[in-house]
Design a protein around this motif. Sequence first.
Motif, mmCIF file in Angstrom:
data_model
loop_
_atom_site.group_PDB
_atom_site.id
_atom_site.type_symbol
_atom_site.label_atom_id
_atom_site.label_comp_id
_atom_site.label_asym_id
_atom_site.label_seq_id
_atom_site.Cartn_x
_atom_site.Cartn_y
_atom_site.Cartn_z
ATOM 1 N N ARG A 186 -71.183 33.293 49.024
ATOM 2 C CA ARG A 186 -71.590 34.308 48.054
ATOM 3 C C ARG A 186 -71.793 33.728 46.659
ATOM 4 N NH1 ARG A 186 -67.342 39.126 49.775
ATOM 5 N NH2 ARG A 186 -68.883 40.484 50.758
ATOM 6 N N LEU A 187 -71.015 32.711 46.319
ATOM 7 C CA LEU A 187 -71.087 32.131 44.972
ATOM 8 C C LEU A 187 -72.030 30.931 44.909
ATOM 9 C CD1 LEU A 187 -67.315 32.279 43.924
ATOM 10 C CD2 LEU A 187 -69.154 33.862 43.329
ATOM 11 N N ASP A 188 -72.616 30.615 46.039
ATOM 12 C CA ASP A 188 -73.467 29.425 46.154
ATOM 13 C C ASP A 188 -74.510 29.366 45.025
ATOM 14 O OD1 ASP A 188 -75.151 27.354 46.971
ATOM 15 O OD2 ASP A 188 -74.837 27.813 49.081
ATOM 16 N N GLY A 189 -74.378 28.354 44.187
ATOM 17 C CA GLY A 189 -75.397 28.118 43.171
ATOM 18 C C GLY A 189 -75.182 28.841 41.860
ATOM 19 N N TRP A 190 -74.239 29.716 41.769
ATOM 20 C CA TRP A 190 -73.999 30.365 40.461
ATOM 21 C C TRP A 190 -72.526 30.445 40.092
ATOM 22 C CZ3 TRP A 190 -72.072 35.580 40.112
ATOM 23 C CH2 TRP A 190 -71.938 36.230 41.340
ATOM 24 N N ALA A 191 -71.752 29.566 40.729
ATOM 25 C CA ALA A 191 -70.371 29.365 40.298
ATOM 26 C C ALA A 191 -70.196 27.876 40.035
ATOM 27 C CB ALA A 191 -69.387 29.828 41.364
ATOM 28 N N ILE A 192 -69.503 27.566 38.954
ATOM 29 C CA ILE A 192 -69.282 26.170 38.571
ATOM 30 C C ILE A 192 -67.808 25.839 38.744
ATOM 31 C CG2 ILE A 192 -69.340 24.517 36.671
ATOM 32 C CD1 ILE A 192 -71.680 26.057 35.486
ATOM 33 N N ASN A 193 -67.543 24.747 39.421
ATOM 34 C CA ASN A 193 -66.178 24.271 39.622
ATOM 35 C C ASN A 193 -65.981 22.941 38.898
ATOM 36 O OD1 ASN A 193 -63.544 24.221 40.906
ATOM 37 N ND2 ASN A 193 -64.328 22.574 42.200
ATOM 38 N N ILE A 194 -64.754 22.704 38.434
ATOM 39 C CA ILE A 194 -64.430 21.386 37.873
ATOM 40 C C ILE A 194 -63.469 20.694 38.827
ATOM 41 C CG2 ILE A 194 -62.548 22.350 36.422
ATOM 42 C CD1 ILE A 194 -64.797 19.427 35.403
ATOM 43 N N HIS A 195 -63.844 19.505 39.254
ATOM 44 C CA HIS A 195 -62.955 18.708 40.108
ATOM 45 C C HIS A 195 -62.508 17.489 39.308
ATOM 46 C CE1 HIS A 195 -61.237 17.363 43.934
ATOM 47 N NE2 HIS A 195 -61.587 16.152 43.549
ATOM 48 N N HIS A 196 -61.228 17.158 39.423
ATOM 49 C CA HIS A 196 -60.684 16.106 38.565
ATOM 50 C C HIS A 196 -60.789 14.716 39.183
ATOM 51 C CE1 HIS A 196 -57.609 18.277 40.693
ATOM 52 N NE2 HIS A 196 -56.648 17.443 40.402
ATOM 53 N N SER A 197 -61.995 14.374 39.619
ATOM 54 C CA SER A 197 -62.299 12.997 40.005
ATOM 55 C C SER A 197 -63.804 12.811 39.890
ATOM 56 C CB SER A 197 -61.858 12.706 41.446
ATOM 57 O OG SER A 197 -62.821 13.168 42.381
ATOM 58 N N LEU A 198 -64.219 11.553 40.007
ATOM 59 C CA LEU A 198 -65.649 11.260 40.016
ATOM 60 C C LEU A 198 -66.160 11.452 41.433
ATOM 61 C CD1 LEU A 198 -65.658 8.123 37.718
ATOM 62 C CD2 LEU A 198 -66.607 10.360 37.182
ATOM 63 N N LEU A 199 -66.393 12.696 41.814
ATOM 64 C CA LEU A 199 -66.891 12.974 43.157
ATOM 65 C C LEU A 199 -68.152 12.156 43.420
ATOM 66 C CD1 LEU A 199 -66.485 16.859 43.332
ATOM 67 C CD2 LEU A 199 -65.151 15.143 44.535
ATOM 68 N N PRO A 200 -68.384 11.724 44.666
ATOM 69 C CA PRO A 200 -67.631 12.081 45.863
ATOM 70 C C PRO A 200 -66.362 11.266 46.061
ATOM 71 C CG PRO A 200 -69.440 10.659 46.458
ATOM 72 C CD PRO A 200 -69.562 10.901 44.981
ATOM 73 N N GLY A 201 -65.962 10.449 45.106
ATOM 74 C CA GLY A 201 -64.702 9.727 45.237
ATOM 75 C C GLY A 201 -63.532 10.686 45.072
ATOM 76 N N PHE A 202 -62.488 10.495 45.852
ATOM 77 C CA PHE A 202 -61.249 11.271 45.716
ATOM 78 C C PHE A 202 -61.454 12.772 45.860
ATOM 79 C CE2 PHE A 202 -60.660 7.545 42.722
ATOM 80 C CZ PHE A 202 -60.100 6.754 43.684
ATOM 81 N N LYS A 203 -62.102 13.144 46.931
ATOM 82 C CA LYS A 203 -62.209 14.560 47.248
ATOM 83 C C LYS A 203 -60.843 15.095 47.635
ATOM 84 C CE LYS A 203 -65.588 14.101 50.305
ATOM 85 N NZ LYS A 203 -66.663 14.450 51.250
ATOM 86 N N GLY A 204 -60.733 16.426 47.625
ATOM 87 C CA GLY A 204 -59.514 17.056 48.127
ATOM 88 C C GLY A 204 -58.392 17.064 47.122
ATOM 89 N N ALA A 205 -57.166 17.099 47.628
ATOM 90 C CA ALA A 205 -56.003 17.325 46.778
ATOM 91 C C ALA A 205 -55.556 16.068 46.053
ATOM 92 C CB ALA A 205 -54.851 17.870 47.623
ATOM 93 N N LYS A 206 -54.919 16.278 44.908
ATOM 94 C CA LYS A 206 -54.261 15.213 44.140
ATOM 95 C C LYS A 206 -55.153 13.985 43.921
ATOM 96 C CE LYS A 206 -49.427 16.366 44.989
ATOM 97 N NZ LYS A 206 -48.927 16.371 43.607
ATOM 98 N N PRO A 207 -56.310 14.188 43.368
ATOM 99 C CA PRO A 207 -57.206 13.046 43.158
ATOM 100 C C PRO A 207 -56.648 11.986 42.213
ATOM 101 C CG PRO A 207 -58.132 15.051 42.191
ATOM 102 C CD PRO A 207 -56.965 15.465 43.023
ATOM 103 N N TYR A 208 -55.859 12.401 41.213
ATOM 104 C CA TYR A 208 -55.321 11.380 40.312
ATOM 105 C C TYR A 208 -54.319 10.494 41.035
ATOM 106 C CZ TYR A 208 -57.449 13.773 36.308
ATOM 107 O OH TYR A 208 -58.331 14.332 35.427
ATOM 108 N N HIS A 209 -53.570 11.086 41.963
ATOM 109 C CA HIS A 209 -52.640 10.272 42.744
ATOM 110 C C HIS A 209 -53.415 9.304 43.643
ATOM 111 C CE1 HIS A 209 -49.981 13.409 41.273
ATOM 112 N NE2 HIS A 209 -48.944 12.699 41.664
ATOM 113 N N GLN A 210 -54.489 9.790 44.214
ATOM 114 C CA GLN A 210 -55.340 8.901 45.015
ATOM 115 C C GLN A 210 -55.888 7.758 44.150
ATOM 116 O OE1 GLN A 210 -58.439 10.776 47.518
ATOM 117 N NE2 GLN A 210 -57.540 12.767 47.016
ATOM 118 N N ALA A 211 -56.349 8.118 42.967
ATOM 119 C CA ALA A 211 -56.945 7.117 42.075
ATOM 120 C C ALA A 211 -55.905 6.070 41.668
ATOM 121 C CB ALA A 211 -57.529 7.803 40.833
ATOM 122 N N TRP A 212 -54.708 6.550 41.375
ATOM 123 C CA TRP A 212 -53.646 5.640 40.970
ATOM 124 C C TRP A 212 -53.315 4.669 42.105
ATOM 125 C CZ3 TRP A 212 -48.715 4.613 42.762
ATOM 126 C CH2 TRP A 212 -47.950 3.791 41.938
#
Lengths: 288, 288, 288, 288
Positions: A186-212
């Motif tokens: 329903r939100l396809d194309g008109w909702a904006i999300n912020i993900h805390h990694s340089l996607l597609p790197g570190f998708k999913g949960a706890k990206p900073y922990h993955q990065a570390w």
Amino acid sequence: MGVKEKLWILTAQCPSRLGTVDAVTRSLVESENYIVALNSFDDKATGSFSIRVEFRPLGGETSLRQFREILEPRAAKFDMQWQLTEPEHQTRVAIMVSKYDHCLNDLLYRYRTGELAIDIPLIISNHPDLQSLADWHGIPYVHLPVTPETKPEQEAKVWELINEHQCELVVLARYMQVLSPEMAARLDGWAINIHHSLLPGFKGAKPYHQAWAKGVKLVGATAHYVNDNLDEGPIITQGVQAVDHSHYPEDLVAKGQDVESQTLAKAVRYHIEKRVFLHGNRTVVFPD
Amino acid sequence: MGVKEKLWILTAQCPSRLGTVDAVTRSLVESENYIVALNSFDDKATGSFSIRVEFRPLGGETSLRQFREILEPRAAKFDMQWQLTEPEHQTRVAIMVSKYDHCLNDLLYRYRTGELAIDIPLIISNHPDLQSLADWHGIPYVHLPVTPETKPEQEAKVWELINEHQCELVVLARYMQVLSPEMAARLDGWAINIHHSLLPGFKGAKPYHQAWAKGVKLVGATAHYVNDNLDEGPIITQGVQAVDHSHYPEDLVAKGQDVESQTLAKAVRYHIEKRVFLHGNRTVVFPD
Amino acid sequence: MGVKEKLWILTAQCPSRLGTVDAVTRSLVESENYIVALNSFDDKATGSFSIRVEFRPLGGETSLRQFREILEPRAAKFDMQWQLTEPEHQTRVAIMVSKYDHCLNDLLYRYRTGELAIDIPLIISNHPDLQSLADWHGIPYVHLPVTPETKPEQEAKVWELINEHQCELVVLARYMQVLSPEMAARLDGWAINIHHSLLPGFKGAKPYHQAWAKGVKLVGATAHYVNDNLDEGPIITQGVQAVDHSHYPEDLVAKGQDVESQTLAKAVRYHIEKRVFLHGNRTVVFPD
Amino acid sequence: MGVKEKLWILTAQCPSRLGTVDAVTRSLVESENYIVALNSFDDKATGSFSIRVEFRPLGGETSLRQFREILEPRAAKFDMQWQLTEPEHQTRVAIMVSKYDHCLNDLLYRYRTGELAIDIPLIISNHPDLQSLADWHGIPYVHLPVTPETKPEQEAKVWELINEHQCELVVLARYMQVLSPEMAARLDGWAINIHHSLLPGFKGAKPYHQAWAKGVKLVGATAHYVNDNLDEGPIITQGVQAVDHSHYPEDLVAKGQDVESQTLAKAVRYHIEKRVFLHGNRTVVFPD
């Protein structure tokens, strides 16, 4: 010089074909609309055309009416979708949050000062924590707690609220719930999300922990449109910042908040200023 | 996808008036030239219009001939200066240097690999030091030593060489001689200089020493067009880099070389790709 | 001020314990060595201690000799590995390349100007293409073509050459062959590779094409130590640059070359200036 | 890993001499204080020594007491000024503002979330506008309007308030009044001002208008200590951002607010984390 002149914005997109630019520009001049700035791009990757024009109607309402009348049939021939945005338009935005408040605080500041030309009819959260921040800005805060069981029901309420308040954009400002496929669609194309990694790197949960864990020397944030593919939606913009050996995962979490806030605010601004064109999974962005 | 398609480039500029965009875009479509990318800007500060179009002539030479014929009278009505650049055009560049070789080395590398679409008929220097670098790239090196007495005479020779080799652009790649007002006037608007500070800060000699004395935490470089006002020519682009307490003046000199080379190369690329429009002392730059 | 004073460098590392800093600093003062700059870090993630000191021996050779004598037993108590680097030391570097020359060209420029304090006894390549670039800099170029069949034999030759020339560092400057596990093990921790993505994102072949397919707005480069895990070695530094919708994969390849060259050069400089400490799969880097 | 461990901080500075580092490090080890991170720098430009140590007292209060006792006489011999900062120390900060609220909003956010370890006993302003922002954060707001006639009197009140509240730092967060020489002298070295240009470029009023008139492509902000020389105080840090032809002066004013807020917040953080050392008109900054 005075403040940047507020201008009308014309945006349009359609399949690539000869004459797309002319269909727009000729219609503007024939109706006495003065072009101040124009960007167009024809993307061979997606076979699509995008155009954005800032203009001033020399004949006021008459020019605008004539422009619509002239453009309409020409646009139809190109299967062109077009949209006029008024200089004073305030985009109606629903913001969804959980407990982190850095993105919300930043958006509310830019809303309050008018830097972002938005109205915020409501803030929706699955937690009560950010109520007082919303209150101070005089914005209704709707608390809809989510459990696996209540998720469908709560999403239905979210959907209802978005519609009731005639929102034009949904911003997931660190909303920590995964949307159901139905809601994402329903939100396809008109909702904006912020993900805390340089996607597609570190998708999913706890990206900073993955990065570390990988010992990276740069962390970042990605603002993207929501679609039915988690953390894979079309990217609008990305930000980055340097880190070093002295930053442990929790430090990265703290350190990354600035770049998250700024990246999200930039994406929202690009969107409401009609600088982003969506073609399948790709975006064309005309920055200022 | 293959390498970026080489396209024709149309650039034009004139005083601001209704219809300037249309004069260009209508002429393109009527002659069956396909617009791939377009940028235009109408600058209220200078009352000037700038447009840059990348396009593909669907009918080959016929399209191009027709475009010229159609555009010519329309452009005349707007006092529009316009220019067509061939996809394979190599801009003829004279490079002037002294003893520092970092900018020259960088430009020659980008020339050699084709990153910069330039020919370099000659390198002119007031010192013999960089002869071998020129030799290895197979470029004639003209040594014209300058003293206060010989300056007029040597500048006359430089001017003769530039003309003889039909150069379209002169690049002062850390050329350490101040040009005479006459020479500066001759090169006004088509010679690019690199100054090793964030102009207008630290004009004149030894800018890194000036910067150090002030304890700055950022140093930079400015690429600008030469005009009759030393270190005051219209700015094309600027670059910056962080420094700290451990950098003494000579360290800044060394540290700044990367940003100088990159800033100059960027300005040269913008210029030869026809991305820069000069209006009085201001530039309009459409970056990629 | 004059050029940055060349100083002696002491580096040491060992397991974390009380007294590690004092073991070094007391030894320096007792032998009349003047500390100009010092960095130390005790990493709880790896339980390791790293220290780097720039110093000036006030008593010349005597101070240095005494320092070694005093430090030796103290260091032994801490299982401390330490190393003294002379102010004028030129690190002996073997560079390995294939056909891309941007990283090599950049390194050779910084070598030629003395910005990088290195000697380059030889360049090794599996292709003949970059011979003339090596020739102009007066550096022996060894062409060792590699096929699946000849790989073990050629790697043996590479190993022999590295030893024969007493190289202290191997730099893979866009060397397009995957090293065998044996070779990777031999170079573990003292060979630097440049990968053209923000690792661990886009490992493996054609990272720019992968990045383009995902529609990213930032591309980057990663300089890391070689180990037995392809594209997973400890990261030294990373660089990044913005891209947009107008960049097709081949444009990204071209566009990324600057950031690759700069990132690799930075990593090499950090390494030879003894700013990088390797603890398992993590690095501690004291930048300038 | 958990949140970054809070550590004790030792900072010290004195004239350059052999043994300064050892005076500190030996005292730490003898009192069983464990060094986690250490930076020292001996600046030949000012003949001064700076050291910053993060450490953990293994013996708790006993270690700390012993450290003070041991260090004291050694420090005296070097004319060393030293300071211990508790892990939980909240620096008491007076913020001064006028009408612009972006810097204040940013600081209050970082205060509220604990990112900046500060207490804010009061906000002082020459205008009533930002009262409600202060109220929401529960911080007393003192309105002291200033006219040429009342300036001495009001500055006296400011001084009284700063003392009464035992403030350790004053932050001029876009305070638009020029301080009198007397007031500047009183705040010398412990008040931080944010100026909206890359000082020393564009000193004085309306720096964005000045920058626009020169056609610059980068604007920036400078955080510096107040001293008796307007806009010439020692620089702590500087930030920068790209602009282009489409930005008129008022756009620059708006566009620059992010970099102002971030640059000021960074300087405040560096100061309260004891990362900045002031030697005459120069700073030594050990960043994280």
